[in-house]
Motif scaffolding. Sequence first.
Motif, PDB file in Angstrom:
ATOM      1  N   VAL A 243       0.842  -1.203   0.000  1.00  0.00           N
ATOM      2  CA  VAL A 243       0.000   0.000   0.000  1.00  0.00           C
ATOM      3  C   VAL A 243       0.874   1.249   0.000  1.00  0.00           C
ATOM      4  CG1 VAL A 243      -1.717   1.311   1.289  1.00  0.00           C
ATOM      5  CG2 VAL A 243      -1.922  -1.172   1.118  1.00  0.00           C
ATOM      6  N   GLY A 244       1.944   1.227   0.821  1.00  0.00           N
ATOM      7  CA  GLY A 244       2.842   2.367   0.865  1.00  0.00           C
ATOM      8  C   GLY A 244       3.494   2.641  -0.481  1.00  0.00           C
ATOM      9  N   LEU A 245       3.943   1.600  -1.150  1.00  0.00           N
ATOM     10  CA  LEU A 245       4.573   1.770  -2.460  1.00  0.00           C
ATOM     11  C   LEU A 245       3.554   2.250  -3.493  1.00  0.00           C
ATOM     12  CD1 LEU A 245       6.922  -1.347  -2.579  1.00  0.00           C
ATOM     13  CD2 LEU A 245       7.563   1.036  -2.191  1.00  0.00           C
ATOM     14  N   GLY A 246       2.317   1.781  -3.366  1.00  0.00           N
ATOM     15  CA  GLY A 246       1.279   2.264  -4.262  1.00  0.00           C
ATOM     16  C   GLY A 246       1.018   3.746  -4.094  1.00  0.00           C
ATOM     17  N   LEU A 247       0.921   4.190  -2.841  1.00  0.00           N
ATOM     18  CA  LEU A 247       0.740   5.618  -2.584  1.00  0.00           C
ATOM     19  C   LEU A 247       1.963   6.418  -2.996  1.00  0.00           C
ATOM     20  CD1 LEU A 247      -1.052   5.554   0.903  1.00  0.00           C
ATOM     21  CD2 LEU A 247      -2.060   5.995  -1.348  1.00  0.00           C
TER      22      LEU A 247
END
Length: 375
Positions: A243-247
């Motif tokens: 999720v962090g990498l997506g954001l």
Amino acid sequence: MHRLPGLDLLRAWAIVWVVLFHSYVVGGLGEDFAWLGNDGWMGVDLFFVLSGYLIGYQLLAPLARAEPLAWRAFYRRRAFRILPAFLVVLAVYVVWPALREAPGLAPAWQFLSFTLNLLIDYGHDKAFSHAWSLCVEEHFYLLFPWLAWWLVRRPSPRKALAVGLGVVAFGMAVRGYVWLHAMAPVMGQPGPAFGLRFVEGIYYATWARLDGLLAGVALAALRVGRPQAWTQLQRHAGVVLAVGLGLLALAWWLFRERLGLWPSVAGYPLLSLALALCVGASTAMPARRAVPGAGWLARVSYSVYLSHKLALHAVATWWVGPWQLNGLVAFAFYAAGVLVVGAALYYAVERPFLRWRERLDGRRPQVTADIGAAA
């Protein structure tokens, strides 16, 4: 003290990213390597999140145990950590103008008072201007212990959430106001006024750059105040990281026009949230997966950060330019110069003072337990 390999890896990546970005002081890395550093300014935001998390945990953990906050010990430890290497590099900039990466240098008192980021004339004083981020961190070190003490006196999740959201909203409002009232009027006009107003009014100002530190503190507050939720975060670290990498990808897309209105207003909170998720996930990284060399680079990262522009300029002046080096050979010379100068500063100045600090802490075991828990 036990080190977390995940945080070391992020800190190592942050310093590499920043150095690649600042390669513009020697004309950049060339067409083949330019992509490596185009978004390296985000490494500073990663440093902010890491600082917010580590300092936040150091302060919030003892307060949550109803222990008194060791004010003097905290500020002493920060002084031993920050000031020696900083003062040495500042002395080099002041005494040897030929070593500066740019001719203009702000007055020394602005560096010594940590007001450089608020008062700098960036159009004329670019030398050692990267100390702006250290000013932001110093302001955080000075004010956050008092804020944490005030919040924990009568704990209230609603009050803490209101303060956090207020800081984010205030920063967005300031950046939006500066963009609309200072940058928009000179948009499209010839000259550097647009970029200068961005740097001085949005990018450097402490009150506009608290998102990363706040995100790190929120992560620390989650660990201290909601241990079960923290355990769940670590248990599902892979999902959190995804999720962090997506954001982070979304923030990267938004910052394609870095000086635009919406990146200036909403980009920094989004980037900080993404990096905070990556930091939280990285705390679950097992020691057996430590990347060789990342721990050492993390240890010397502060000294490298302070000195890397001096090193880049020296290599360009004494070797790359006269020998007409380019491509991978020039890249290797720059990398070696940055690491050698940074390591020399670390081993000659930073580490001796850190060891002195630890000896002083050894005489105060209670202080060590309070302040050093997450160093």
